[in-house]
Design a protein around this motif. Structure first.
Motif, mmCIF file in Angstrom:
data_model
loop_
_atom_site.group_PDB
_atom_site.id
_atom_site.type_symbol
_atom_site.label_atom_id
_atom_site.label_comp_id
_atom_site.label_asym_id
_atom_site.label_seq_id
_atom_site.Cartn_x
_atom_site.Cartn_y
_atom_site.Cartn_z
ATOM 1 N N GLU A 353 13.359 -13.637 13.572
ATOM 2 C CA GLU A 353 11.889 -13.634 13.530
ATOM 3 C C GLU A 353 11.382 -12.747 12.401
ATOM 4 O O GLU A 353 10.390 -13.076 11.734
ATOM 5 C CB GLU A 353 11.323 -13.165 14.870
ATOM 6 N N ASP A 354 12.048 -11.637 12.170
ATOM 7 C CA ASP A 354 11.663 -10.745 11.074
ATOM 8 C C ASP A 354 11.877 -11.418 9.725
ATOM 9 O O ASP A 354 11.057 -11.283 8.800
ATOM 10 C CB ASP A 354 12.476 -9.452 11.129
ATOM 11 N N VAL A 355 12.982 -12.143 9.597
ATOM 12 C CA VAL A 355 13.249 -12.854 8.340
ATOM 13 C C VAL A 355 12.193 -13.934 8.121
ATOM 14 O O VAL A 355 11.702 -14.126 6.999
ATOM 15 C CB VAL A 355 14.666 -13.467 8.356
ATOM 16 N N ALA A 356 11.821 -14.635 9.194
ATOM 17 C CA ALA A 356 10.777 -15.664 9.078
ATOM 18 C C ALA A 356 9.445 -15.036 8.656
ATOM 19 O O ALA A 356 8.686 -15.622 7.885
ATOM 20 C CB ALA A 356 10.629 -16.404 10.409
ATOM 21 N N GLU A 357 9.177 -13.839 9.163
ATOM 22 C CA GLU A 357 7.942 -13.147 8.778
ATOM 23 C C GLU A 357 7.977 -12.775 7.297
ATOM 24 O O GLU A 357 6.975 -12.898 6.586
ATOM 25 C CB GLU A 357 7.754 -11.893 9.633
ATOM 26 N N LEU A 358 9.131 -12.338 6.806
ATOM 27 C CA LEU A 358 9.269 -12.042 5.386
ATOM 28 C C LEU A 358 9.076 -13.305 4.554
ATOM 29 O O LEU A 358 8.410 -13.283 3.508
ATOM 30 C CB LEU A 358 10.646 -11.432 5.114
ATOM 31 N N GLU A 359 9.620 -14.414 5.034
ATOM 32 C CA GLU A 359 9.437 -15.681 4.313
ATOM 33 C C GLU A 359 7.960 -16.068 4.274
ATOM 34 O O GLU A 359 7.464 -16.549 3.240
ATOM 35 C CB GLU A 359 10.271 -16.778 4.980
ATOM 36 N N ARG A 360 7.252 -15.840 5.370
ATOM 37 C CA ARG A 360 5.816 -16.143 5.391
ATOM 38 C C ARG A 360 5.079 -15.326 4.333
ATOM 39 O O ARG A 360 4.199 -15.838 3.621
ATOM 40 C CB ARG A 360 5.234 -15.856 6.775
ATOM 41 N N PHE A 361 5.460 -14.063 4.226
ATOM 42 C CA PHE A 361 4.812 -13.222 3.221
ATOM 43 C C PHE A 361 5.128 -13.704 1.808
ATOM 44 O O PHE A 361 4.235 -13.844 0.967
ATOM 45 C CB PHE A 361 5.243 -11.768 3.371
ATOM 46 N N LEU A 362 6.384 -13.963 1.540
ATOM 47 C CA LEU A 362 6.780 -14.358 0.190
ATOM 48 C C LEU A 362 6.080 -15.639 -0.244
ATOM 49 O O LEU A 362 5.640 -15.762 -1.393
ATOM 50 C CB LEU A 362 8.299 -14.523 0.115
ATOM 51 N N VAL A 363 5.970 -16.591 0.664
ATOM 52 C CA VAL A 363 5.295 -17.847 0.333
ATOM 53 C C VAL A 363 3.825 -17.605 0.001
ATOM 54 O O VAL A 363 3.264 -18.198 -0.919
ATOM 55 C CB VAL A 363 5.439 -18.861 1.484
ATOM 56 N N GLY A 364 3.181 -16.707 0.742
ATOM 57 C CA GLY A 364 1.767 -16.449 0.514
ATOM 58 C C GLY A 364 1.475 -15.483 -0.616
ATOM 59 O O GLY A 364 0.365 -15.456 -1.141
ATOM 60 N N ALA A 365 2.463 -14.697 -1.022
ATOM 61 C CA ALA A 365 2.202 -13.605 -1.965
ATOM 62 C C ALA A 365 2.100 -14.051 -3.410
ATOM 63 O O ALA A 365 1.435 -13.398 -4.210
ATOM 64 C CB ALA A 365 3.304 -12.556 -1.834
ATOM 65 N N ARG A 366 2.775 -15.124 -3.790
ATOM 66 C CA ARG A 366 2.732 -15.625 -5.171
ATOM 67 C C ARG A 366 3.106 -14.513 -6.159
ATOM 68 O O ARG A 366 2.396 -14.232 -7.121
ATOM 69 C CB ARG A 366 1.358 -16.201 -5.499
ATOM 70 N N LEU A 367 4.241 -13.901 -5.927
ATOM 71 C CA LEU A 367 4.707 -12.829 -6.800
ATOM 72 C C LEU A 367 5.347 -13.401 -8.064
ATOM 73 O O LEU A 367 5.990 -14.449 -8.035
ATOM 74 C CB LEU A 367 5.718 -11.953 -6.066
ATOM 75 N N ASP A 368 5.186 -12.688 -9.161
ATOM 76 C CA ASP A 368 5.766 -13.136 -10.430
ATOM 77 C C ASP A 368 7.249 -12.832 -10.532
ATOM 78 O O ASP A 368 7.981 -13.526 -11.234
ATOM 79 C CB ASP A 368 5.038 -12.457 -11.595
ATOM 80 N N ALA A 369 7.690 -11.777 -9.877
ATOM 81 C CA ALA A 369 9.106 -11.403 -9.908
ATOM 82 C C ALA A 369 9.480 -10.798 -8.565
ATOM 83 O O ALA A 369 8.702 -10.040 -7.981
ATOM 84 C CB ALA A 369 9.381 -10.415 -11.038
ATOM 85 N N ILE A 370 10.656 -11.133 -8.089
ATOM 86 C CA ILE A 370 11.123 -10.678 -6.778
ATOM 87 C C ILE A 370 12.575 -10.247 -6.899
ATOM 88 O O ILE A 370 13.428 -11.006 -7.349
ATOM 89 C CB ILE A 370 11.012 -11.800 -5.723
#
Length: 493
Positions: A353-370
């Motif tokens: 569930e924590d990993v899924a929450e991180l995935e939710r953030f990454l999808v919404g964050a639109r970061l240029d570099a990760i």
């Protein structure tokens, strides 16, 4: 006349280490050493090590062993370890790696010339005994500026020599470090501060870098002016935590007033701020970063994760929605702003569930570099004592999974920038790829680059307005605007 001593500095790790190497270079040059690029041409090879994570430690050891090999068939007579790994492990590193002729800690930096001469002459300088550097400065930040006798790389407290060689300068005044540039790159880092007061459960850095202490604004300005005189066009402000700058000087908002002063330095084209803590971001700092001419709207935010339970175990703050709100605020003020971050997966106790929450953030964050790292225990950290560790294969699976997602998302973000008009600082000209530079959202080494093609003869250090026409992964392809093919009068400036 005796032959002059030669030394080469091999630097690993972060931009902070690069600044430390240039301080060591300045001290050595001021004392009569000749600096050479290739360790094979040096009497002494000084390896500035990184002690952050296992991979970085391995790279540091490999670099020391490579330098040691030169002693068999080259000029090199001695190999010396400095930097974070040397500071962190001291005698243990010296015992485990007898190939190193010396292991020097931060306390040795002020006497680096004497230390190297002793080692080169066949003498022995005992490896230092590591200690928790957080205990060397007062607990109260306000009392730290007056603390004497504590070695702080980048915060020299000795009086510089009167007659300095060409290309060597104290950044400013008696409190500034000597510095000599080790390359002609148009970008250089400047230390805002050293150390960190945060107590993230996974991080050992404060124990060997010490408590947080700011440099005085006048010293930062002086060093920046000197770098501009050396041809630097972009400076990157670095420390373990730039958002804390000024708290020990009585003004936590000092960065907001310093940035416009730095941007006014003659010759500079861009100021970049790195290492920002999301929990410490202030509306006023966001305003300055998004509205000040020559200050890049660039946000290097240390999120590390976004699941609340994991963040609390990390001794950090925030959650997915707060982080997304922060990014929305930034982009509301500067739609083209760049944002990057690093993340740890497989932290003790992390659930699906924590990993899924991180995935939710990454999808919404639109970061240029990760950047994505799999958790591993670090000596002396709180997290190393946690019991609910994940199996290595689970950590590896999550690392691969999130890394793959990060690669897809950053490529999408680069594609979103097609059609934007960007300001590109030319970094280098490559025989195969032509002119290569970076836009405001791209820091050196970590965030991709801009390919300007082979039709224009543009020299490093030139700022070019260009339109993004394509993307290749995280890299952008752009066409310069208002420049005829070939070398123009301005191109050579």
């Amino acid at each position: 006349m005796p032959e002059r001593r030669t030394v080469a500095l091999v630097t690993l790790g972060c931009a902070r280490n690069e600044v430390d190497s240039e301080e060591l270079a300045g001290r050595l040059a001021a004392d009569g050493w000749d600096l050479v690029e290739d360790a094979a041409d040096a009497d002494v090879a000084v390896v500035n090590t990184c002690g952050f994570v296992d991979a970085a430690k391995k790279d540091s050891v490999d670099a020391l062993l490579e330098a040691n090999d030169l002693k068999e068939h080259g000029r090199t007579q001695a190999v010396v370890a400095v930097g974070c790994m040397a500071e962190r492990y001291g005698k243990d590193l010296a015992e485990a790696l007898p190939e190193a002729d010396g292991v020097l800690g931060f306390d040795d930096y002020a006497d680096i010339s004497d230390r190297l001469q002793t080692i080169l002459s066949g003498g022995i300088h005992a490896a230092h005994t590591p200690r928790d550097r957080r205990k060397l400065l007062p607990i109260s930040p306000a009392e730290r500026q007056e603390a004497a006798g504590v070695a702080l790389p980048g915060h020299a407290q000795d009086t510089p020599p009167e007659d300095l060689p060409e290309g060597v300068a104290p950044a400013s005044g008696p409190r500034a470090p000597l510095r000599r540039r080790l390359d002609s790159n148009p970008v250089a880092s400047v230390k805002l501060a050293s150390g960190c007061d945060r107590r993230c459960s996974f991080c050992a850095i404060p124990s060997f870098r010490g408590s947080f202490i700011s440099r005085r604004p006048s010293d930062v300005l002086g060093e920046t002016r000197w770098l501009a005189e050396q041809g630097v066009k972009e400076i990157m402000l670095v420390s373990e935590n730039n958002t804390s700058y000024g708290k020990d000087l009585g003004d936590i908002r000092l960065l907001e007033t310093l940035l416009p002063e730095l941007a006014a330095v003659d010759g500079l084209e861009r100021i970049r701020v790195s290492y920002l803590q999301p929990a410490e971001m202030r509306p006023g700092l966001i305003d300055v970063l998004t509205s000040t001419e020559k200050v890049a709207p660039y946000f290097d935010l240390s999120f590390q994760h976004s699941a609340p339970k994991v963040l609390r175990a990390m001794r950090r703050f925030g959650d997915t929605d707060r982080f997304l709100e922060l990014l929305d605020t930034i982009r509301g003020k500067a739609p083209q702003a760049g944002a990057r971050s690093n993340f740890i997966v497989g932290f003790p106790g992390e659930t699906e569930e924590d990993v899924a929450e991180l995935e939710r953030f990454l999808v919404g964050a639109r970061l240029d570099a990760i950047g994505v790292f799999g958790y591993s225990d670090e000596d002396g950290t709180e997290a190393a004592t946690y019991e609910n560790k994940l199996a290595p294969e689970i950590v590896a699976e999550r690392l691969e999974r999130i890394s793959r997602l990060a690669e897809e998302l950053t490529a999408q973000r680069a594609e979103e920038r097609i059609g934007e008009t960007i300001e590109v600082l030319v970094d280098r000209v490559d025989d195969e790829d032509g002119v290569i530079g970076r836009a405001a959202h791209q820091a050196p080494e970590t965030d991709g680059q801009v390919l300007l093609g082979t039709d224009h003869l543009l020299e490093p250090g030139r700022m070019v307005t260009a339109k993004v026409v394509a993307s290749e992964g995280v890299d952008l392809v752009a066409e310069p605007l208002g420049i005829e093919g070939g070398c123009t009068e301005e191109a050579g400036r």
